[in-house]
Design a protein around this motif. Structure first.
Motif, PDB file in Angstrom:
ATOM      1  N   MET A 178      41.427 -23.860   0.099  1.00 36.55           N
ATOM      2  CA  MET A 178      40.361 -22.941   0.444  1.00 36.55           C
ATOM      3  C   MET A 178      39.979 -22.132  -0.790  1.00 36.55           C
ATOM      4  O   MET A 178      40.812 -21.633  -1.508  1.00 36.55           O
ATOM      5  CB  MET A 178      40.834 -22.014   1.572  1.00 36.55           C
ATOM      6  CG  MET A 178      39.788 -20.998   1.932  1.00 36.55           C
ATOM      7  SD  MET A 178      40.324 -19.869   3.195  1.00 36.55           S
ATOM      8  CE  MET A 178      41.434 -18.857   2.264  1.00 36.55           C
TER       9      MET A 178
ATOM     10  N   ARG B 174      37.180 -19.052  -2.179  1.00 40.39           N
ATOM     11  CA  ARG B 174      36.192 -18.031  -1.826  1.00 40.39           C
ATOM     12  C   ARG B 174      34.998 -18.177  -2.761  1.00 40.39           C
ATOM     13  O   ARG B 174      35.161 -18.260  -3.972  1.00 40.39           O
ATOM     14  CB  ARG B 174      36.789 -16.629  -1.971  1.00 40.39           C
ATOM     15  CG  ARG B 174      38.010 -16.377  -1.126  1.00 40.39           C
ATOM     16  CD  ARG B 174      37.692 -16.165   0.305  1.00 40.39           C
ATOM     17  NE  ARG B 174      37.044 -14.876   0.479  1.00 40.39           N
ATOM     18  CZ  ARG B 174      36.625 -14.414   1.638  1.00 40.39           C
ATOM     19  NH1 ARG B 174      36.791 -15.120   2.717  1.00 40.39           N
ATOM     20  NH2 ARG B 174      36.033 -13.257   1.727  1.00 40.39           N
TER      21      ARG B 174
ATOM     22  N   ARG C  33      29.868 -13.629   1.133  1.00 38.95           N
ATOM     23  CA  ARG C  33      31.028 -14.371   0.665  1.00 38.95           C
ATOM     24  C   ARG C  33      31.434 -15.334   1.757  1.00 38.95           C
ATOM     25  O   ARG C  33      31.375 -15.005   2.935  1.00 38.95           O
ATOM     26  CB  ARG C  33      32.201 -13.442   0.375  1.00 38.95           C
ATOM     27  CG  ARG C  33      32.043 -12.696  -0.894  1.00 38.95           C
ATOM     28  CD  ARG C  33      33.282 -11.893  -1.149  1.00 38.95           C
ATOM     29  NE  ARG C  33      32.916 -10.835  -2.075  1.00 38.95           N
ATOM     30  CZ  ARG C  33      33.520 -10.620  -3.209  1.00 38.95           C
ATOM     31  NH1 ARG C  33      34.543 -11.343  -3.541  1.00 38.95           N
ATOM     32  NH2 ARG C  33      33.121  -9.679  -4.003  1.00 38.95           N
TER      33      ARG C  33
ATOM     34  N   ARG D  49      33.884 -19.191   2.634  1.00 43.41           N
ATOM     35  CA  ARG D  49      35.006 -20.062   2.288  1.00 43.41           C
ATOM     36  C   ARG D  49      34.484 -21.470   2.104  1.00 43.41           C
ATOM     37  O   ARG D  49      33.705 -21.959   2.906  1.00 43.41           O
ATOM     38  CB  ARG D  49      36.030 -20.066   3.415  1.00 43.41           C
ATOM     39  CG  ARG D  49      36.700 -18.755   3.601  1.00 43.41           C
ATOM     40  CD  ARG D  49      37.794 -18.895   4.644  1.00 43.41           C
ATOM     41  NE  ARG D  49      38.346 -17.591   4.905  1.00 43.41           N
ATOM     42  CZ  ARG D  49      38.445 -17.049   6.096  1.00 43.41           C
ATOM     43  NH1 ARG D  49      38.050 -17.710   7.153  1.00 43.41           N
ATOM     44  NH2 ARG D  49      38.947 -15.852   6.237  1.00 43.41           N
ATOM     45  N   LYS D  50      34.935 -22.095   1.026  1.00 43.15           N
ATOM     46  CA  LYS D  50      34.559 -23.483   0.764  1.00 43.15           C
ATOM     47  C   LYS D  50      35.804 -24.333   0.888  1.00 43.15           C
ATOM     48  O   LYS D  50      36.796 -24.123   0.195  1.00 43.15           O
ATOM     49  CB  LYS D  50      33.965 -23.611  -0.637  1.00 43.15           C
ATOM     50  CG  LYS D  50      33.442 -24.982  -0.947  1.00 43.15           C
ATOM     51  CD  LYS D  50      32.742 -24.995  -2.274  1.00 43.15           C
ATOM     52  CE  LYS D  50      32.128 -26.342  -2.564  1.00 43.15           C
ATOM     53  NZ  LYS D  50      31.470 -26.359  -3.866  1.00 43.15           N
ATOM     54  N   GLU D  51      35.718 -25.285   1.798  1.00 42.13           N
ATOM     55  CA  GLU D  51      36.847 -26.167   2.031  1.00 42.13           C
ATOM     56  C   GLU D  51      36.327 -27.585   2.215  1.00 42.13           C
ATOM     57  O   GLU D  51      35.473 -27.833   3.077  1.00 42.13           O
ATOM     58  CB  GLU D  51      37.585 -25.713   3.298  1.00 42.13           C
ATOM     59  CG  GLU D  51      38.993 -26.202   3.372  1.00 42.13           C
ATOM     60  CD  GLU D  51      39.780 -25.489   4.468  1.00 42.13           C
ATOM     61  OE1 GLU D  51      40.813 -26.038   4.845  1.00 42.13           O
ATOM     62  OE2 GLU D  51      39.365 -24.420   4.920  1.00 42.13           O
TER      63      GLU D  51
ATOM     64  N   THR E 186      30.368 -19.235   6.248  1.00 41.88           N
ATOM     65  CA  THR E 186      30.188 -17.799   6.010  1.00 41.88           C
ATOM     66  C   THR E 186      30.308 -16.971   7.282  1.00 41.88           C
ATOM     67  O   THR E 186      30.495 -15.776   7.220  1.00 41.88           O
ATOM     68  CB  THR E 186      28.796 -17.510   5.409  1.00 41.88           C
ATOM     69  OG1 THR E 186      27.807 -17.908   6.335  1.00 41.88           O
ATOM     70  CG2 THR E 186      28.609 -18.218   4.088  1.00 41.88           C
TER      71      THR E 186
END
Length: 49
Positions: A1, A3, A20, A22-24, A30
């Motif tokens: 994960m 940010r 902000r 989370r990129k997964e 968002t």
């Protein structure tokens, strides 16, 4: 994960949001649901570098 900072622009009214998220696995989440103009579907979303 990871940010990340995300820019969201409403395609209907032009309102802009910086959030902000989370990129997964290449997917950014968002928690953003709708614009102040009640638009829920039509957005430009880009990762801020």
């Amino acid at each position: 994960m990871l940010r990340v900072k995300v820019k969201i622009r409403c395609k209907e009214c032009g309102e802009r949001f910086v959030l902000r998220g989370r990129k997964e696995r290449g997917v950014i989440e968002t928690g953003f649901k709708q614009c102040v103009c009640d638009n829920r579907n039509s957005f430009d979303i880009e990762e801020d570098v």
